[in-house]
Each structure stands twice: as C-alpha cells, then as structure tokens.
Design an enzyme around this catalytic site. Sequence first.
Site, PDB file in Angstrom:
ATOM      1  N   HIS A   1      55.552   9.619  25.137  1.00  0.00           N
ATOM      2  CA  HIS A   1      54.264   9.255  25.736  1.00  0.00           C
ATOM      3  C   HIS A   1      53.464  10.431  26.258  1.00  0.00           C
ATOM      4  CE1 HIS A   1      54.872   4.831  25.818  1.00  0.00           C
ATOM      5  NE2 HIS A   1      56.150   5.163  25.921  1.00  0.00           N
TER       6      HIS A   1
ATOM      7  N   THR B   1      45.044   3.527  27.321  1.00  0.00           N
ATOM      8  CA  THR B   1      44.973   2.092  27.040  1.00  0.00           C
ATOM      9  C   THR B   1      43.814   1.478  27.823  1.00  0.00           C
ATOM     10  OG1 THR B   1      46.720   1.860  28.682  1.00  0.00           O
ATOM     11  CG2 THR B   1      47.370   1.646  26.380  1.00  0.00           C
TER      12      THR B   1
ATOM     13  N   LYS C   1      41.814   5.558  36.402  1.00  0.00           N
ATOM     14  CA  LYS C   1      43.091   5.978  35.808  1.00  0.00           C
ATOM     15  C   LYS C   1      43.755   6.924  36.797  1.00  0.00           C
ATOM     16  CE  LYS C   1      40.641   7.638  32.273  1.00  0.00           C
ATOM     17  NZ  LYS C   1      41.281   7.294  31.027  1.00  0.00           N
ATOM     18  N   ARG C   2      45.017   7.278  36.532  1.00  0.00           N
ATOM     19  CA  ARG C   2      45.648   8.277  37.392  1.00  0.00           C
ATOM     20  C   ARG C   2      44.774   9.519  37.481  1.00  0.00           C
ATOM     21  NH1 ARG C   2      51.052   8.142  38.502  1.00  0.00           N
ATOM     22  NH2 ARG C   2      50.396   9.687  40.023  1.00  0.00           N
TER      23      ARG C   2
ATOM     24  N   LYS D   1      42.707  14.688  32.643  1.00  0.00           N
ATOM     25  CA  LYS D   1      41.832  13.528  32.467  1.00  0.00           C
ATOM     26  C   LYS D   1      40.396  13.842  32.890  1.00  0.00           C
ATOM     27  CE  LYS D   1      45.675  10.258  33.125  1.00  0.00           C
ATOM     28  NZ  LYS D   1      45.735   9.390  31.941  1.00  0.00           N
TER      29      LYS D   1
ATOM     30  N   LYS E   1      40.861  -1.523  26.966  1.00  0.00           N
ATOM     31  CA  LYS E   1      40.491  -2.659  27.830  1.00  0.00           C
ATOM     32  C   LYS E   1      38.989  -2.678  28.069  1.00  0.00           C
ATOM     33  CE  LYS E   1      44.984  -1.991  29.886  1.00  0.00           C
ATOM     34  NZ  LYS E   1      45.714  -1.210  30.906  1.00  0.00           N
TER      35      LYS E   1
END
Length: 837
Positions: free
Chosen positions: A380, A679, A571-572, A577, A683
Amino acid sequence: MPNDATLPTAEAANPMRRATHNPLPRGNDADTLALEIVEKLTYSLGKTTGVARMYDWMDATCLAVRDRIIDHWISSTQKVNKDQSKRVCYLSMEFLIGRLLRDAINNLGLAEPVKQALARYGVELDLVELLEPDAALGNGGLGRLAACFMESMASTEVPAFGYGIRYVHGFFRQEIADGAQVELPEDWLAHGNPWEFERRETAYEIGFGGKVTMVEEPGRPPRCVWRPAERVLAVAFDTPIVGWRGKHVNTLRLWSAQALDPILLDAFNSGDHIGALLESNRAEAITRVLYPADSHQAGQELRLRQEFFFSSASLQDIVRRHLQTYDTLANLGDKVSIQLNDTHPAVSVAELMRILVDIHGMEWDEAWTVTQATFSYTNHTLLPEALETWPIHLFERLLPRQMQIIYAINADIIRHARQDKGLSDGEVSAISLIDEDNGRRVRMGQLAFVGSHAVNGVSALHSDLMKETVFHDLHRLFPERIENKTNGVTPRRWLFECNPGLCSLIDETIGTAYRDDLDRLIDLDPYADDASFRDRFAAVKFANKQRLAKVIEERLATYVDPKAIFDIQVKRIHEYKRQLMNIIETVALYDQIRSSPHLEWTPRVKVFAGKAAPSYHEAKEIIHLINDVASVINADPAVRNLLKVVFIPNYNVSLAEIIMPAADISEQISTAGLEASGTGNMKFALNGALTIGTLDGANVEMQDHVGEDNMFIFGLKADEVARRRADGHRGQPLIDQQPLLRAALDSIEGGVFSEGEPGRYRSLTGSLRDRDWWMIAADFDSYWQTQRRLDTLWHDKADWNRIAVHNTARMGWFSSDRSIGEYARDIWHAGAFEKKG
Ligand code: 26V
C-alpha cells in the site's frame, strides 16, 4: 489449550440439535420491527419505553437488527460449511469500519420500516444513528479499504473472515486548541458494543521470547520445539458483516489479549495488590491501543508484539478450522486464501511454516509450497519510511523460532538467486530478507513477497512503480508475481447511505439496476445533456452543502455560504499529500483578492480535515498553519466572504459521510508517484465532485474512465518528479520566478498569520525554498492556473453540472465489488471463481 475443539458442542451432546437453522420468518413491516425493538428495550436493556434514553433506543435498534443478521449469518455459515467452499482470510492490522447500524439496516432493506417503527415512539432514526460510536480501528486508507472489502466480500458472496485486533482505544480523537492538534483518547467501547460476540471458547495461546531446542524422539526425525518464556491468550470477538440485500454474512474476527491467569492470587494475598495485576496488564497492553502512525514506521517492541499476536492467533484459528474438515494440511492452499494487507501481518509467513513443520511435522519443501499457495500480499505504499523492517536483535529476542525460519527461507531464496538466476552479490543483497546495511534488520516486505504466490499494488501506476522501485530485484527474480488490483469503494456506504437525495434522483431517472451493478450508473451519462436533470442534480448537491454548512456552523461557529464553491481536501495530513500547497494557494488567493478587490472573484470555501500522526512534527505544523490562515482570513472584512477557510476537527468515517456528498471540488494533489491509490478521490467523484489532481495513484485510471475533459489534472508526472529529484531539484530558483508564490511565502514568513511569532513556520517554508522534496514550488503555478480554470467554469453552471454528472455516471468501475471480483478471480479463486473438484 482452551479452544472450541476441546469443548463439547451442543451438537455433540445431543445429535438431535444438529438440525439446520430454520429462522422464524419475520415480517419486514414497521409493526413487527416496533415490537422487536421494544422487546429488546425491555428484556435486554431492562427499560420501558417511558424511561428509555436515546442511547437505549440505539442499543435496542442495533440488537433487533442484529437478530435478523444472525439469521442470515447462520445460514451463510452452514452453506459454506456444507459446500466446503474456499474461504478468504483477510489479515489486517486495521479495519476502519465506522458505524454499522445504517449499513445493516440498508443492506437488509429495512430503512423505512425501522424509521417508522421508531417514529411511533417519537424517536428519530437519524438521531439514533448518530449515537453509535464510530469504530476507528484504523489510521486511514489502508484500514478503510479493509472495511470496504469486508462489505464487498459479503455483498458478492465471497466466503470470508476478516482477522484483526480489537483495540480498546481506536484512533485518537483530535481537537484543535489555539490552532494546534491535540490528541485525546478514543473510547469506542465505553458503553459496550452491541455488534460483537465474545467467543471465550475460541482462544489461543500466543508465545513470546524463550528458547528453541532440538528434540529427538525415537522413530521420528529431529524437530525444533519453541518454548516461549511468556504466553498470553488471544480471545476472539466476532462481528457479523452483512452484504447488500442481506444475501450473505461474513465474520470480522478481532482478537483481544488476556493473561492466562487474570490475577496472581498469591501475590495479592500477600499484600502486593499492584504486582498481582502486572502480568495481566502486560498481556492486555497488546491490544490496548491502535498505533497512530501512517506512512512512517512505528519502531516499537509493542507493535511487533501486536503484529505477531494477531497473526499467530489467526493462523492457529485457520489451521484448527481446516483440520476440523480435512485430515491433512497439504490442501490448505486449495481451501484457504490468506491475504496479507500490507506487511503488518507478514510474520505470518514464518509462523505458518513453524506450525506446518514444527507442530504438524510437514517436510520443509512441502510446507513452503503450501505456504506460498496460501498467502498473497498487497502493498500500500512506496514511501521508504513506511517500509517495515525490524532490528534482528529485537526479532530474535521476541520470536526466536520465527527468526530461524526467516534465515532458512532466506538461504533458499539466495541459493535460487545465485544458482538458477546468476544474480550478482549486489543483486542478492537487494533481495535478501535481511538488510545488512542499516544495523541488520528483517525486511517485512521481502518476507511477504517471497512467501506469497501473488503480490499486488493498488492502482495501475503504483503496481508499475513497485516493479521499478521497492521490488525491482525481486520482480526480476519472480517476474510473474506482481500484478495490479486497483482499489475501489463500497457504493452502499459511499453513495446509497451517504447520499440518499442523489440516489432518489438516480432511481427516478434510470431505475434501480445500478444498486446491484454499479456499472449501470453509465445509463445516467446521457442525462448530462438534459438541462432539467442537471438542475435537479445541482439541487441535490446544494442540499448536501447546506447539511455540511450546518455541521461547520455547529462545530466551528463559522458561517459558510453553500452558494460558494466547496473546495475540499480531507485525508491524513502528510507532506506528500501536499495540504501545504493547498493552503499556500489559499494565501496567494487571499493576497489577490485584497489587492484587486474590484475584480469578479469566485466565492470559495476551502475545507480541510485530517489527523497528523502525533510524532509527525511537520504534519502538525501544517495543521497549525491551516488554522492560523483560517483565523486571519475568516476575520478579514476585506475578503467579504469571497474566501473562507475551515479546518474541521476529528476527521473520521462518519464525518466523511457528510463531507463527500457536499464537495464541488475534490483535492487529490499528491506529489506524483507517491499516493499508492487514494480512495477518497473515488468517493468524491462518485458523488459528483470535480477532481483537481495530479496524475498519481488511481487518479490516472479515474481520468481514463471519466475522460480528460472531466478532470482537472496538473503538475509533474511521476517520472518527471523522479528525474528532478535525481537532478538535485531546489525550490528557491522556482520561487523567484513566481511572484504569487513568493509573496505568499513572504507573508507567511512575515508573521501575517502568526502575529508576534514570524518564525513559527520557518522550517516549513525553509524546506520548500531549499530541497522542495515534495515539488510544491515545481507544481505551484500549474496548480494555481488550474484552480482559476475552475473559477471560470463555476460561472457556467451548465458546463460545471454536465461535468459533475459525467463523473457520477462514469465511476461505476470504482466499486469495491469490482476490485473484490478481480481478487477472487485472479488471486484467490474463491466465490464465483472457485475451482471445484
Ligand atoms: C501504516 C502503519 C500503521 C500502523 C503503524 C505503522 C504503519 C506504517 C506504515 C503504514 C502504511 C500505511 C499505508 C497506507 O495507508 N496506504 C494507503 O493505502 C490506501 C489503500 O490502498 C491507498 O489508497 C493510499 O494511497 C495509501 O496511502
């Protein structure tokens, strides 16, 4: 050893009780459900309708719904047993399942009758649902994927067990104080858990430490016996996971640690009241807390104990169940597929070998064949700091026999590499299970890889990069092993339950076939050109934005206008990111609005949410900066509500269910090559948000499906990032060429957002000026330009909504039912793809 094999079952005691489960047919009407709920209230909770509190109604509703799940659970289990179907065992350190009541009610088709049943007592189902604790047994994407997969395996009738840890305290609760993250304990079990069943009879001893000896008995080959110095008990807690339309129910089995002796009575009686409990405290500590670490290694002994604890318990359970039906373990791989969700359960490879060879006397080579046939492994992340390794001395001390087995596996692999494939010394050291360069460590990724028949990444790009980077040399040695299985999300939770307004509209427009086959959403595609449909689609979005605005108002006392663009990144918090790039763009926009107030600006609300690992300093600074920027901008009358910034604390599954349907823009802006899949991106798009993003992870495949014109891609590609990094990329020269970026950084460094402490963000901005490892300076301009394209598009509502409709219509492929179908077909050969006979 106390397990259910040794205890007499009801069947054994009285064979007449073997009768298959014939549940009473229950009416699915409000009258019946009202009766059942009140019965639970009365006889399970001891309350009358007159005195029941909302919590009691929640518990009673869960229990009444649970009874119906149990009917399906028993029949599913009996059918799987009778057919001797292959089972998938999904081993995961994390299951981020969130609340289960709405899932259960919807999958059983009981939404209306339950609502009406409660309404008779003046109770609102929507409010009852809010009282269920959000089970946060995970950090982020990996744990949520495991939860989506459990739901999809039940929905597509793949017989499965999820195996994990029953953490007493899940992922920490986040509060923001003076702009900074504060971590508080989470206590989801405080009021009990109506969904779980404790299986005291399903308990296994787990050993740690001690010695390994060779035992020679006459007439038997010598064998190794591990005598652990310490033993704890793993006790099973089962939660039924019901699939869509109640077709099939699987089990999520979570292990809880207990001491063999709950109290040392001698010590207690001699007055040592604390010492008497030390052993049980030490044992129970194993499953006390979830490690709040994402994308960096948690190098603690307790963590290795957790990993081995749940791996060993799960394997003992799997082997015992197998032997109840078969008299051999040679066919284990035909009847069980064990999926390793990342490397956290990778020690299972060595533990299964130990069970097969040391306990069941299987020959080494045969045991290795069985092991490889049974395991498969999903990677992952490619981030080097997240790849698990353990110091040899720690591993050896805690798991001496497993360490020997790892050495033996390693010797076999190295021999094969040298003799059969002619690998050089350098190549051999790259594939070795032991990293000799960093103080001798066991490489868990390598162990999982060699012990599996299939290894997969979670998006096409990520699977390709695995072959080029972390597993470059192992891939050359085993070129068939790596494959791709792109992630998906369950449409039940991430569309049907979280966006009922949109689903009603879709039902009316194209019928309900998409509810059983998400690909049928494509029937909606032509309606993108239908103006009246678009207006109704937009009206649903607006209502969802009003709902989110209300939550923001309640939690932050900040008004946001639902007519503005809702631009959302949740998100985290992690440097790769690039929440930092987003907030810097926000600062630049703020500067522009202030300096050119007369221009026609598009009103925007920037929404952020997410947790930072407590030890991840930079991520916490990013949270602080976002909150500081929010305070200044939101209080500045000069921006006239053209720009608002909100950071919603304590992001979790339940909050995501409110946020996803309310987004106009979804931010998926990671440095290319670093987000394995994502993911959240799926969504958002499924619920009609427009994605601004890089060509990273599953964004690439989303673009293939929704079309280039319907996604807003910017920035460097993965190979360009790699090349720049290799060329010694630096931020400052690029900043000098970008006045907007330069000004934004200057204002942050000048203390505009940290009054009295201009240096507060020096290290964040400094590293951007210097190494710019995450390519923020490199991508800033194209990010800015793309945002402005979105501003312009917003003014043409027809165009915007057309794109939004295309996004929803074309996202069917990203259902986790499709992902699970691919795993079942290509890796597990289970469910509809089982090879019988
Ligand atoms: C997790 C943990 C958790 C416990 C402490 C130690 C530790 C070390 C590393 C990690 C790695 C987390 C990996 C992860 O969550 N990856 C995400 O997986 C998602 C599902 O495949 C994927 O969509 C995301 O892109 C990826 O970042």
